[in-house]
Design a protein around this motif. Structure first.
Motif, PDB file in Angstrom:
ATOM      1  N   SER A 120       7.288  69.826  23.105  1.00  0.00           N
ATOM      2  CA  SER A 120       7.270  69.650  21.648  1.00  0.00           C
ATOM      3  C   SER A 120       5.863  69.358  21.123  1.00  0.00           C
ATOM      4  O   SER A 120       5.588  69.544  19.936  1.00  0.00           O
ATOM      5  N   LEU A 121       4.947  68.928  21.995  1.00  0.00           N
ATOM      6  CA  LEU A 121       3.568  68.685  21.559  1.00  0.00           C
ATOM      7  C   LEU A 121       2.869  69.980  21.153  1.00  0.00           C
ATOM      8  O   LEU A 121       1.912  69.952  20.382  1.00  0.00           O
ATOM      9  N   LYS A 122       3.361  71.127  21.635  1.00  0.00           N
ATOM     10  CA  LYS A 122       2.772  72.418  21.269  1.00  0.00           C
ATOM     11  C   LYS A 122       2.911  72.691  19.778  1.00  0.00           C
ATOM     12  O   LYS A 122       2.167  73.488  19.218  1.00  0.00           O
ATOM     13  N   SER A 134       6.017  55.967  24.550  1.00  0.00           N
ATOM     14  CA  SER A 134       5.196  54.903  25.113  1.00  0.00           C
ATOM     15  C   SER A 134       3.784  55.006  24.527  1.00  0.00           C
ATOM     16  O   SER A 134       3.376  56.065  24.079  1.00  0.00           O
ATOM     17  N   SER A 135       3.049  53.914  24.554  1.00  0.00           N
ATOM     18  CA  SER A 135       1.668  53.941  24.061  1.00  0.00           C
ATOM     19  C   SER A 135       0.663  54.230  25.176  1.00  0.00           C
ATOM     20  O   SER A 135      -0.511  54.440  24.917  1.00  0.00           O
ATOM     21  N   VAL A 136       1.130  54.240  26.427  1.00  0.00           N
ATOM     22  CA  VAL A 136       0.274  54.557  27.577  1.00  0.00           C
ATOM     23  C   VAL A 136       1.055  55.490  28.494  1.00  0.00           C
ATOM     24  O   VAL A 136       2.243  55.286  28.732  1.00  0.00           O
ATOM     25  N   LEU A 137       0.381  56.509  29.007  1.00  0.00           N
ATOM     26  CA  LEU A 137       1.018  57.487  29.868  1.00  0.00           C
ATOM     27  C   LEU A 137       0.200  57.658  31.138  1.00  0.00           C
ATOM     28  O   LEU A 137      -1.011  57.868  31.077  1.00  0.00           O
ATOM     29  N   LEU A 178       0.227  68.087  29.773  1.00  0.00           N
ATOM     30  CA  LEU A 178       0.959  67.494  28.643  1.00  0.00           C
ATOM     31  C   LEU A 178       1.937  68.479  28.031  1.00  0.00           C
ATOM     32  O   LEU A 178       3.086  68.137  27.738  1.00  0.00           O
ATOM     33  N   TYR A 179       1.496  69.727  27.822  1.00  0.00           N
ATOM     34  CA  TYR A 179       2.359  70.738  27.214  1.00  0.00           C
ATOM     35  C   TYR A 179       3.517  71.119  28.127  1.00  0.00           C
ATOM     36  O   TYR A 179       4.588  71.476  27.646  1.00  0.00           O
TER      37      TYR A 179
END
Length: 77
Positions: free
Chosen positions: A40-42, A15-18, A34-35
């Protein structure tokens, strides 16, 4: 207001907004959340957070009326 997402972060989240929990009110707690939600953002080499279109440090506070954006690593040439 939700968090604006760009590039690979947008692709990872889908998504472009969270929307984020109301208890989050600074950059450090946002990154931790977020992590936890998207491990996977890590793997990204960097993850920049902007508050009201200015890059923010981990101790930067924000409210739900501020514009918060996540900017993934970018390359140029």
């Amino acid at each position: 207001m939700g968090i604006l997402l760009f590039g690979v972060v947008r692709e990872t989240v889908g998504s472009s907004v969270l929307e984020y929990p109301a208890a989050i009110n600074d950059v450090a707690s946002l990154k931790r959340w977020l992590y936890e939600e998207y491990p996977s953002l890590k793997q990204l080499s960097s993850l920049l957070i902007a508050v009201n279109r200015t890059y923010a440090t981990d101790n930067q506070a924000f409210s739900n009326t501020d514009e918060v954006a996540i900017i993934p690593p970018v390359s140029g040439g």
